[in-house]
Design a protein around this motif. Structure first.
Motif, PDB file in Angstrom:
ATOM      1  N   LEU A 165       0.859  -1.178   0.000  1.00  0.00           N
ATOM      2  CA  LEU A 165       0.000   0.000   0.000  1.00  0.00           C
ATOM      3  C   LEU A 165       0.895   1.228   0.000  1.00  0.00           C
ATOM      4  O   LEU A 165       2.018   1.180   0.517  1.00  0.00           O
ATOM      5  CB  LEU A 165      -0.897   0.051   1.238  1.00  0.00           C
ATOM      6  N   LYS A 166       0.374   2.317  -0.538  1.00  0.00           N
ATOM      7  CA  LYS A 166       1.091   3.585  -0.476  1.00  0.00           C
ATOM      8  C   LYS A 166       0.184   4.624   0.156  1.00  0.00           C
ATOM      9  O   LYS A 166      -0.902   4.905  -0.354  1.00  0.00           O
ATOM     10  CB  LYS A 166       1.531   4.047  -1.858  1.00  0.00           C
ATOM     11  N   LEU A 167       0.630   5.176   1.265  1.00  0.00           N
ATOM     12  CA  LEU A 167      -0.092   6.234   1.940  1.00  0.00           C
ATOM     13  C   LEU A 167       0.417   7.590   1.463  1.00  0.00           C
ATOM     14  O   LEU A 167       1.619   7.754   1.211  1.00  0.00           O
ATOM     15  CB  LEU A 167       0.085   6.131   3.452  1.00  0.00           C
ATOM     16  N   SER A 168      -0.506   8.516   1.366  1.00  0.00           N
ATOM     17  CA  SER A 168      -0.159   9.881   0.983  1.00  0.00           C
ATOM     18  C   SER A 168      -0.645  10.850   2.050  1.00  0.00           C
ATOM     19  O   SER A 168      -1.673  10.600   2.688  1.00  0.00           O
ATOM     20  CB  SER A 168      -0.796  10.248  -0.362  1.00  0.00           C
ATOM     21  N   CYS A 169       0.093  11.934   2.216  1.00  0.00           N
ATOM     22  CA  CYS A 169      -0.309  12.993   3.140  1.00  0.00           C
ATOM     23  C   CYS A 169      -0.109  14.314   2.416  1.00  0.00           C
ATOM     24  O   CYS A 169       1.025  14.667   2.067  1.00  0.00           O
ATOM     25  CB  CYS A 169       0.517  12.938   4.412  1.00  0.00           C
ATOM     26  N   ALA A 170      -1.196  15.021   2.206  1.00  0.00           N
ATOM     27  CA  ALA A 170      -1.146  16.298   1.505  1.00  0.00           C
ATOM     28  C   ALA A 170      -1.401  17.423   2.495  1.00  0.00           C
ATOM     29  O   ALA A 170      -2.384  17.378   3.248  1.00  0.00           O
ATOM     30  CB  ALA A 170      -2.178  16.329   0.391  1.00  0.00           C
ATOM     31  N   ALA A 171      -0.522  18.397   2.474  1.00  0.00           N
ATOM     32  CA  ALA A 171      -0.636  19.532   3.384  1.00  0.00           C
ATOM     33  C   ALA A 171      -1.136  20.757   2.627  1.00  0.00           C
ATOM     34  O   ALA A 171      -0.766  20.989   1.476  1.00  0.00           O
ATOM     35  CB  ALA A 171       0.719  19.828   4.017  1.00  0.00           C
ATOM     36  N   SER A 172      -1.979  21.515   3.298  1.00  0.00           N
ATOM     37  CA  SER A 172      -2.478  22.751   2.695  1.00  0.00           C
ATOM     38  C   SER A 172      -2.614  23.810   3.779  1.00  0.00           C
ATOM     39  O   SER A 172      -2.697  23.494   4.964  1.00  0.00           O
ATOM     40  CB  SER A 172      -3.822  22.521   2.003  1.00  0.00           C
ATOM     41  N   GLY A 173      -2.652  25.064   3.341  1.00  0.00           N
ATOM     42  CA  GLY A 173      -2.779  26.161   4.291  1.00  0.00           C
ATOM     43  C   GLY A 173      -1.649  27.153   4.123  1.00  0.00           C
ATOM     44  O   GLY A 173      -0.999  27.215   3.080  1.00  0.00           O
ATOM     45  N   SER A 174      -1.407  27.898   5.169  1.00  0.00           N
ATOM     46  CA  SER A 174      -0.422  28.985   5.122  1.00  0.00           C
ATOM     47  C   SER A 174       0.988  28.462   5.405  1.00  0.00           C
ATOM     48  O   SER A 174       1.629  28.840   6.376  1.00  0.00           O
ATOM     49  CB  SER A 174      -0.801  30.052   6.139  1.00  0.00           C
ATOM     50  N   ILE A 175       1.473  27.626   4.497  1.00  0.00           N
ATOM     51  CA  ILE A 175       2.738  26.925   4.693  1.00  0.00           C
ATOM     52  C   ILE A 175       3.899  27.728   4.139  1.00  0.00           C
ATOM     53  O   ILE A 175       3.861  28.153   2.991  1.00  0.00           O
ATOM     54  CB  ILE A 175       2.687  25.547   4.007  1.00  0.00           C
ATOM     55  N   VAL A 176       4.904  27.897   4.967  1.00  0.00           N
ATOM     56  CA  VAL A 176       6.155  28.486   4.509  1.00  0.00           C
ATOM     57  C   VAL A 176       7.131  27.368   4.146  1.00  0.00           C
ATOM     58  O   VAL A 176       7.753  27.374   3.095  1.00  0.00           O
ATOM     59  CB  VAL A 176       6.768  29.404   5.575  1.00  0.00           C
ATOM     60  N   SER A 177       7.256  26.402   5.038  1.00  0.00           N
ATOM     61  CA  SER A 177       8.128  25.255   4.774  1.00  0.00           C
ATOM     62  C   SER A 177       7.710  24.108   5.689  1.00  0.00           C
ATOM     63  O   SER A 177       7.090  24.313   6.718  1.00  0.00           O
ATOM     64  CB  SER A 177       9.598  25.605   5.015  1.00  0.00           C
ATOM     65  N   MET A 178       8.079  22.909   5.258  1.00  0.00           N
ATOM     66  CA  MET A 178       7.809  21.721   6.065  1.00  0.00           C
ATOM     67  C   MET A 178       9.159  21.155   6.487  1.00  0.00           C
ATOM     68  O   MET A 178       9.925  20.700   5.645  1.00  0.00           O
ATOM     69  CB  MET A 178       6.982  20.712   5.277  1.00  0.00           C
ATOM     70  N   GLU A 179       9.434  21.174   7.762  1.00  0.00           N
ATOM     71  CA  GLU A 179      10.764  20.848   8.260  1.00  0.00           C
ATOM     72  C   GLU A 179      10.936  19.365   8.543  1.00  0.00           C
ATOM     73  O   GLU A 179      12.018  18.817   8.362  1.00  0.00           O
ATOM     74  CB  GLU A 179      11.050  21.645   9.533  1.00  0.00           C
ATOM     75  N   SER A 180       9.899  18.725   8.980  1.00  0.00           N
ATOM     76  CA  SER A 180       9.971  17.312   9.301  1.00  0.00           C
ATOM     77  C   SER A 180       8.638  16.677   8.960  1.00  0.00           C
ATOM     78  O   SER A 180       7.586  17.250   9.244  1.00  0.00           O
ATOM     79  CB  SER A 180      10.284  17.113  10.787  1.00  0.00           C
ATOM     80  N   MET A 181       8.693  15.518   8.337  1.00  0.00           N
ATOM     81  CA  MET A 181       7.475  14.819   7.938  1.00  0.00           C
ATOM     82  C   MET A 181       7.556  13.420   8.505  1.00  0.00           C
ATOM     83  O   MET A 181       8.564  12.724   8.311  1.00  0.00           O
ATOM     84  CB  MET A 181       7.353  14.792   6.424  1.00  0.00           C
ATOM     85  N   ASN A 182       6.513  13.005   9.189  1.00  0.00           N
ATOM     86  CA  ASN A 182       6.567  11.785   9.975  1.00  0.00           C
ATOM     87  C   ASN A 182       5.317  10.944   9.772  1.00  0.00           C
ATOM     88  O   ASN A 182       4.239  11.480   9.537  1.00  0.00           O
ATOM     89  CB  ASN A 182       6.680  12.137  11.461  1.00  0.00           C
ATOM     90  N   TRP A 183       5.482   9.658   9.896  1.00  0.00           N
ATOM     91  CA  TRP A 183       4.362   8.728   9.915  1.00  0.00           C
ATOM     92  C   TRP A 183       4.363   7.980  11.254  1.00  0.00           C
ATOM     93  O   TRP A 183       5.399   7.447  11.657  1.00  0.00           O
ATOM     94  CB  TRP A 183       4.444   7.725   8.772  1.00  0.00           C
ATOM     95  N   TYR A 184       3.218   7.960  11.892  1.00  0.00           N
ATOM     96  CA  TYR A 184       3.004   7.212  13.122  1.00  0.00           C
ATOM     97  C   TYR A 184       1.906   6.180  12.867  1.00  0.00           C
ATOM     98  O   TYR A 184       1.141   6.283  11.917  1.00  0.00           O
ATOM     99  CB  TYR A 184       2.543   8.145  14.248  1.00  0.00           C
TER     100      TYR A 184
END
Length: 121
Positions: A18-37
């Protein structure tokens, strides 16, 4: 404010992928760390994989060699490719990200809503 939306969970037989996806939206300047729990019933939430800006991916011992975390900075998205799935991988999977967002330009953690992954034997 920032929203994380996951997709890609489902039911799969042992040995499948399986492949999980996570899409971020909003007032984003940068994403410093991306994690899966992930969290299964009766267990604590555990870190599965993480990838930070300029760093190498880090994996829980239980998923090393089977799961791969990746990111697409242009889309503010990240992914978890899960191969050779086992019944013990069954859990709700959550994406989590450390995001620098406007207007304060301060880093803050955000969570997705979770997506169920069920691996049948």
């Amino acid at each position: 404010q920032v929203q994380l939306v996951e997709s890609g969970g489902g039911l799969v037989q042992a040995g499948g992928s399986l492949k999980l996806s996570c899409a971020a939206s909003g007032s984003i300047v940068s994403m410093e760390s991306m994690n899966w729990y992930r969290q299964d019933i009766g267990n604590e939430r555990e870190l599965v994989a993480l990838i930070s800006t300029g760093g190498e991916p880090i994996y829980a011992d239980s998923v090393k060699g089977r799961f791969t975390i990746s990111r697409d900075n242009g889309k503010n998205a990240f992914y978890l490719q899960m191969n050779s799935l086992k019944p013990e991988d069954t859990a709700v999977y959550y994406c989590n990200a450390l995001v620098v967002c406007r207007p304060l330009y301060a880093p803050e953690y955000f969570w997705g809503q979770g997506t169920q992954v069920t691996v049948s034997s």
